[in-house]
Each structure stands twice: as C-alpha cells, then as structure tokens.
Design a protein around this motif. Structure first.
Motif, PDB file in Angstrom:
ATOM      1  N   THR A  10       0.724  -1.194  -0.130  1.00 61.00           N
ATOM      2  CA  THR A  10      -0.052   0.137   0.147  1.00 61.00           C
ATOM      3  C   THR A  10       0.914   1.148   0.078  1.00 61.00           C
ATOM      4  OG1 THR A  10      -0.228  -0.103   2.543  1.00 61.00           O
ATOM      5  CG2 THR A  10      -2.133  -0.779   0.986  1.00 61.00           C
ATOM      6  N   SER A  12       4.198   3.904  -1.268  1.00 67.76           N
ATOM      7  CA  SER A  12       4.641   4.291  -2.556  1.00 67.76           C
ATOM      8  C   SER A  12       5.420   3.392  -3.570  1.00 67.76           C
ATOM      9  CB  SER A  12       5.548   5.559  -2.144  1.00 67.76           C
ATOM     10  OG  SER A  12       6.396   5.885  -3.415  1.00 67.76           O
ATOM     11  N   ILE A  13       6.348   2.361  -3.132  1.00 71.71           N
ATOM     12  CA  ILE A  13       7.092   1.678  -3.821  1.00 71.71           C
ATOM     13  C   ILE A  13       6.130   0.353  -4.110  1.00 71.71           C
ATOM     14  CG2 ILE A  13       8.965  -0.102  -3.690  1.00 71.71           C
ATOM     15  CD1 ILE A  13      10.198   2.515  -3.976  1.00 71.71           C
ATOM     16  N   GLY A  36      -0.313  -1.741   5.837  1.00 74.05           N
ATOM     17  CA  GLY A  36      -0.566  -1.508   7.387  1.00 74.05           C
ATOM     18  C   GLY A  36      -1.972  -0.773   7.507  1.00 74.05           C
ATOM     19  N   HIS A  37      -2.002   0.417   7.827  1.00 73.89           N
ATOM     20  CA  HIS A  37      -3.385   1.160   8.119  1.00 73.89           C
ATOM     21  C   HIS A  37      -4.167   1.064   6.939  1.00 73.89           C
ATOM     22  CE1 HIS A  37      -2.225   2.179  12.204  1.00 73.89           C
ATOM     23  NE2 HIS A  37      -0.996   2.591  11.584  1.00 73.89           N
ATOM     24  N   ASN A  38      -3.923   1.053   5.784  1.00 75.77           N
ATOM     25  CA  ASN A  38      -4.680   1.445   4.627  1.00 75.77           C
ATOM     26  C   ASN A  38      -5.285  -0.102   3.919  1.00 75.77           C
ATOM     27  OD1 ASN A  38      -6.022   2.370   2.598  1.00 75.77           O
ATOM     28  ND2 ASN A  38      -4.151   3.488   1.608  1.00 75.77           N
ATOM     29  N   GLU A 123      16.783  -0.434   5.228  1.00 78.60           N
ATOM     30  CA  GLU A 123      16.848  -0.751   6.732  1.00 78.60           C
ATOM     31  C   GLU A 123      17.561  -2.019   6.931  1.00 78.60           C
ATOM     32  OE1 GLU A 123      14.164   0.570   5.140  1.00 78.60           O
ATOM     33  OE2 GLU A 123      13.546   2.510   6.299  1.00 78.60           O
ATOM     34  N   ASP A 147      16.728   0.405  -4.387  1.00 75.89           N
ATOM     35  CA  ASP A 147      17.077   2.025  -4.232  1.00 75.89           C
ATOM     36  C   ASP A 147      17.765   2.417  -5.419  1.00 75.89           C
ATOM     37  OD1 ASP A 147      16.899   3.953  -2.282  1.00 75.89           O
ATOM     38  OD2 ASP A 147      18.005   2.781  -0.696  1.00 75.89           O
ATOM     39  N   GLY A 202       7.079   7.997   0.023  1.00 77.84           N
ATOM     40  CA  GLY A 202       6.568   8.180   1.071  1.00 77.84           C
ATOM     41  C   GLY A 202       6.990   9.342   2.082  1.00 77.84           C
TER      42      GLY A 202
HETATM   43  P1  NDP Z   1       5.410   4.314   2.361  1.00 74.84           P
HETATM   44  O1  NDP Z   1       5.305   4.923   3.787  1.00 74.84           O
HETATM   45  O2  NDP Z   1       4.801   4.853   1.341  1.00 74.84           O
HETATM   46  O3  NDP Z   1       4.744   2.758   2.520  1.00 74.84           O
HETATM   47  C1  NDP Z   1       5.319   1.887   3.582  1.00 74.84           C
HETATM   48  C2  NDP Z   1       4.553   0.708   3.365  1.00 74.84           C
HETATM   49  O4  NDP Z   1       4.917  -0.014   4.718  1.00 74.84           O
HETATM   50  C3  NDP Z   1       3.073   0.667   3.474  1.00 74.84           C
HETATM   51  O5  NDP Z   1       2.509  -0.409   2.646  1.00 74.84           O
HETATM   52  C4  NDP Z   1       2.678   0.784   4.929  1.00 74.84           C
HETATM   53  O6  NDP Z   1       1.328   0.571   5.008  1.00 74.84           O
HETATM   54  C5  NDP Z   1       3.587  -0.450   5.184  1.00 74.84           C
HETATM   55  N1  NDP Z   1       4.070  -0.099   6.785  1.00 74.84           N
HETATM   56  C6  NDP Z   1       4.238   0.690   7.507  1.00 74.84           C
HETATM   57  N2  NDP Z   1       4.563   0.485   8.853  1.00 74.84           N
HETATM   58  C7  NDP Z   1       4.263  -0.654   8.887  1.00 74.84           C
HETATM   59  C8  NDP Z   1       4.980  -1.736   9.954  1.00 74.84           C
HETATM   60  N3  NDP Z   1       5.080  -1.300  10.920  1.00 74.84           N
HETATM   61  N4  NDP Z   1       4.853  -3.008   9.634  1.00 74.84           N
HETATM   62  C9  NDP Z   1       4.462  -3.366   8.532  1.00 74.84           C
HETATM   63  N5  NDP Z   1       4.016  -2.431   7.386  1.00 74.84           N
HETATM   64  C10 NDP Z   1       4.165  -1.260   7.674  1.00 74.84           C
HETATM   65  O7  NDP Z   1       7.008   4.000   2.187  1.00 74.84           O
HETATM   66  P2  NDP Z   1       7.886   4.018   0.711  1.00 74.84           P
HETATM   67  O8  NDP Z   1       7.180   2.920  -0.107  1.00 74.84           O
HETATM   68  O9  NDP Z   1       8.351   5.132   0.323  1.00 74.84           O
HETATM   69  O10 NDP Z   1       9.254   2.993   1.252  1.00 74.84           O
HETATM   70  C11 NDP Z   1       9.217   1.646   1.512  1.00 74.84           C
HETATM   71  C12 NDP Z   1      10.656   1.220   1.646  1.00 74.84           C
HETATM   72  O11 NDP Z   1      11.329   1.462   0.266  1.00 74.84           O
HETATM   73  C13 NDP Z   1      11.375   2.199   2.530  1.00 74.84           C
HETATM   74  O12 NDP Z   1      12.249   1.146   3.314  1.00 74.84           O
HETATM   75  C14 NDP Z   1      12.121   3.369   1.846  1.00 74.84           C
HETATM   76  O13 NDP Z   1      13.345   3.749   2.527  1.00 74.84           O
HETATM   77  C15 NDP Z   1      12.263   2.533   0.585  1.00 74.84           C
HETATM   78  N6  NDP Z   1      12.592   3.384  -0.648  1.00 74.84           N
HETATM   79  C16 NDP Z   1      11.529   4.063  -0.815  1.00 74.84           C
HETATM   80  C17 NDP Z   1      11.575   4.872  -2.098  1.00 74.84           C
HETATM   81  C18 NDP Z   1      10.821   5.674  -2.619  1.00 74.84           C
HETATM   82  O14 NDP Z   1      10.602   6.467  -3.558  1.00 74.84           O
HETATM   83  N7  NDP Z   1       9.299   5.624  -1.919  1.00 74.84           N
HETATM   84  C19 NDP Z   1      12.846   4.871  -2.961  1.00 74.84           C
HETATM   85  C20 NDP Z   1      13.961   3.973  -2.377  1.00 74.84           C
HETATM   86  C21 NDP Z   1      13.830   3.252  -1.262  1.00 74.84           C
HETATM   87  P3  NDP Z   1       0.330   1.313   5.411  1.00 74.84           P
HETATM   88  O15 NDP Z   1       0.531   2.639   4.501  1.00 74.84           O
HETATM   89  O16 NDP Z   1      -0.972   0.680   4.710  1.00 74.84           O
HETATM   90  O17 NDP Z   1       0.054   2.017   6.672  1.00 74.84           O
END
Ligand code: NDP
Length: 396
Positions: A10, A12-13, A36-38, A123, A147, A202
């Motif tokens: 759910t 951005s990636i 997660g929440h969504n 991470e 990345d 995100g």
């Molecule tokens: P987002 O915040 O957009 O999405 C995070 C995702 O993880 C959502 O599906 C969210 O669910 C879920 N989530 C949040 N907290 C938890 C938890 N405690 N346990 C399980 N699931 C959880 O993040 P991004 O997509 O931006 O980034 C994701 C990863 O990719 C990160 O590690 C980031 O550093 C890395 N990354 C991101 C890039 C980007 O362009 N966005 C580029 C390169 C790396 P919900 O939203 O439903 O709560």
C-alpha cells in the motif's frame, strides 16, 4: 507465470510495483500482499490482482480487512507473525517495501525460502547486513537492489570486476532544505520537510531526504551490499536527480547511470532482471536538460552523513542502533516534540550510550540480537527525548 509477493503493497514503492505488474497480468501470479493501516487499498488491490493472501500489520485493522474481502476467497491475517508468514509463502520474487526496521523479518523470511528479494527496504541491510547477505548466500536467494542509487551501481557494475572499483559515488537531491539558510533549519516543520523537490515518495523517506538520513542509510547499504569500504563511498549533491550513481574504476574511468526520477525504473529493472523490458518511464532528453550540477554536501547542513561514517567504522550492530534511534527521532519530529536539527544529535547520543554497552553492539548478527539492539536504541532515544522535554520545561 512468476509468483510474486509484495511486502508494503500500500506504500509508494508497493503501488509503483503494482502499477508495473498490473500491466502484464499474464506474466505474474500474486501470492501475497501486505499493508499497514490502509486496508481499503490493500483489499482493493488483492481483489484486482487475485492475490491468495492479504495481511495487515495491525491486528486492530483485521476486522475491516476481513469485511472488505468477504466472499472473495482471499485469505486474510494480521500482525507481525502474519507478515513473516506472507514473506515465507512460496514465491519466485518478493518486493521488500515495508518502511523501517519492521521490514527486516518478513524480507529475511522470503530470502530464507530462496526467493529473489527486490530490496527497497534499505533498513534491512543497515540493521542486519551480514545476516541478510549470509542468508542470501546460503539459500541462493538473489538480492536485487531497488533503491535507485544501488540499482544504478548494480547496473554500472555489470561485466566489471568489483576489485577494479576505486570508489562509488551516490548522488543526493539535497532534499527540501538544500537551499535554505542554515539558521532557518532549526524551525523547519514536518510539512515543509515532507515535500521533495524531485521524487514522489512516502513521507518518512521524504523527510529523511531533507535531513540526509536517507543518504546516510544508503551509504551503509552500499557498504554492506557491494562490500566496499566506507572511505570509498562518496556522496555528491546533484539537484537534478538524473544521475543516480557513479562508479569510478582504478583506470580513472567513471561509469554513470542516468534516468528520469521515477522509481518504476529501478523496480522494473529488478522485476525483469536479468532482462530489460520496455518500461513506462519518461526518456531523458539531455539536450533539453543542458546542465547537470554537482557539489559536496555541507557537513553542518547534513550531520547524518558523519553518523553513517561513524557507524561503518564502529561496525557490529551499530547500524541497527542508528536506524532505530533515527526512527524514534523522526516520530518525535513528526509529533513536534523535537526540532528538525535535533534529530542527528539525538541519534549521536544514542550511539554514545550504545557504545558503552559493547556486549550488545558486538553480539553476533542474528535476528534476535538485531531486534534486541533495535529495542535498546528505541528505549535510549525515548529516554533522551523525555529528558530533553523535561529540561525544556525546567524540571531537573
Ligand atoms: P511508504 O510509507 O509509502 O509505505 C510503507 C509501506 O509499509 C506501506 O505499505 C505501509 O502500510 C507499510 N507499513 C508501515 N509501517 C509498517 C509496519 N510497522 N509494519 C508493516 N508494514 C508497515 O514508504 P515507501 O514506499 O516510500 O518506502 C518503503 C521502503 O522503500 C522504505 O524502506 C524506503 O526507504 C524504501 N525506498 C523508497 C523509495 C521511494 O521512492 N518511495 C525509494 C527507495 C527506497 P500503510 O501505508 O497501509 O500503513
């Protein structure tokens, strides 16, 4: 058909990954999606992609997920163990895109099963690089960096010998505050930090880009993944975000990777590796771009980069400590309990305290020890924030 699981579907990636696989429904069968929440978006995509399993991280959201999936035959579950179960399901390719240290255990579970792991969750390598790399070697599971900088280095290294690499240069946009006067940074708000000049990402990684904690994590990620010492990994501010990384070789040649700032490039590359396919991303017109700029990052503006160097020198589980402290600091900044420029000193103080407990830092890199170091750092960081709040309020 390749079996696919998306952890963090759910986000951005996750959504960019779904955008790509939805264009080729005949090529992929979706095993599991997690969120997660969504849960509304999670359920919608699970139905659309005919997933077998949908998992929310939060037990409190299971009722809504179950209701949204009623009558579809799609299994649903909630909680940390269910996320690991989703990672463990038989799959050929798993996208690891949960944000934060929460992504470590589910991604590791996928790797243990020998799946190819498309790793957006940087991470995982920061907290547990040796564990992730040894698990990949043991199971034969391939790690494909997502990345954009690491995908760029990975591509620039194709056909090259790692021994000939003299240095790796990761580029950074400089984030929301790259042109702000330094004295204004202390009063920066979460809203101001949440807008990125070039990338649509995100909220947490966007703020980490403004502080350069994101680049700090990426430097450590590159160190762990490519096995290159920290002193050979450089960072350059590149405001256009078109050159994603450069690899310098011993003969003086530098190979650069360029592309539009669209994560579907790196995701699509990992999804189709080792082949390249036509991707729905903009093509660069360098004549239109005209000029590319590069400059050194200022230490005073981006203290997180110094913290990354300290972590690589100290080694052990200090990456897990740094990451956890950074996550707590970010939560506190978002809650307006600390200022933007308080985050890096807070992480440094937590590292100071953790270094006093060398038993914890030098423990073997197992999942249990990493999670223990993570928890210790979260406790220290919370204590530091409470102490700071008390001091501000004049309570000794
Ligand atoms: P987002 O915040 O957009 O999405 C995070 C995702 O993880 C959502 O599906 C969210 O669910 C879920 N989530 C949040 N907290 C938890 C938890 N405690 N346990 C399980 N699931 C959880 O993040 P991004 O997509 O931006 O980034 C994701 C990863 O990719 C990160 O590690 C980031 O550093 C890395 N990354 C991101 C890039 C980007 O362009 N966005 C580029 C390169 C790396 P919900 O939203 O439903 O709560």
């Amino acid at each position: 058909m390749r079996r696919i699981t998306i952890l963090g579907a759910t986000g951005s990636i996750g959504q960019s990954t779904i955008d790509l696989i939805a264009r080729q429904p005949e090529a992929f069968a979706v095993e599991a999606l997690t969120g997660g929440h969504n849960v509304e978006l999670l359920a919608r995509d699970a139905i659309r992609l005919n997933a077998k399993l949908a998992v929310t991280a939060h037990e409190s959201r299971l009722g809504d997920l179950r209701a949204a999936l009623a009558g579809t035959g799609i299994e649903c579950a909630a909680g940390a163990a269910a996320l690991v179960e989703a990672g463990q399901r038989p799959a050929d390719w798993v996208m690891s895109a949960i944000v934060g240290a929460a992504g470590l255990a589910p991604g590791l579970a996928a790797l243990k099963n020998g799946a190819a792991l498309a790793l957006a969750n940087k991470e995982s390598l920061v907290c547990a690089g040796p564990l992730i790399m040894s698990e990949a070697a043991r199971s034969g599971g391939r790690i494909l960096p997502v990345d954009s900088e690491h995908s760029a280095v990975f591509q620039a290294l194709l056909g090259e010998q790692i021994e000939s690499v003299e240095r790796v240069i990761l580029t950074a946009s400089g984030g929301a505050f790259r042109d702000w006067p330094l004295e204004k940074l202390a009063s920066a708000t979460p809203e101001q930090a949440s807008t990125h000049p070039n990338w649509d990402m995100g909220q947490r990684i966007t703020i980490d880009s403004a502080s350069m904690f994101n680049k700090a994590l990426e430097v450590i990620e590159a160190h762990e993944f490519f096995g290159i010492s920290g002193d050979r990994i450089e960072v350059l501010v590149h405001p256009e975000s078109l050159v994603h990384a450069l690899v310098g070789h011993v003969d003086g040649a530098i190979l650069a990777h360029l592309g539009a700032p669209d994560m579907r490039h790196a995701i699509g590359y990992a999804l189709n590796w080792p082949e390249r396919v036509d991707l729905p991303v903009a093509r660069l017109d360098l004549a239109k771009v005209g000029t590319l700029n590069f400059r050194l990052p200022e230490e005073a503006r981006y203290p997180a980069l110094g913290i990354a160097r300290r972590v690589m020198e100290r080694g052990g589980l200090s990456g897990a400590v740094m990451n956890a402290a950074k996550e707590v600091a970010l939560d506190a900044f978002l809650a307006r309990r600390i200022g933007f420029m308080d985050m890096a000193p807070l992480v440094s103080r937590v590292l100071d305290r953790a270094e006093g407990d060398s038993c914890a830092l030098d423990a073997e890199c197992t999942l249990d020890h990493v999670l223990a170091a993570d928890q210790m750092a979260r406790n220290y960081a919370s204590e530091e924030i409470s102490t700071g709040a008390e001091q501000k309020a004049g309570i000794s």
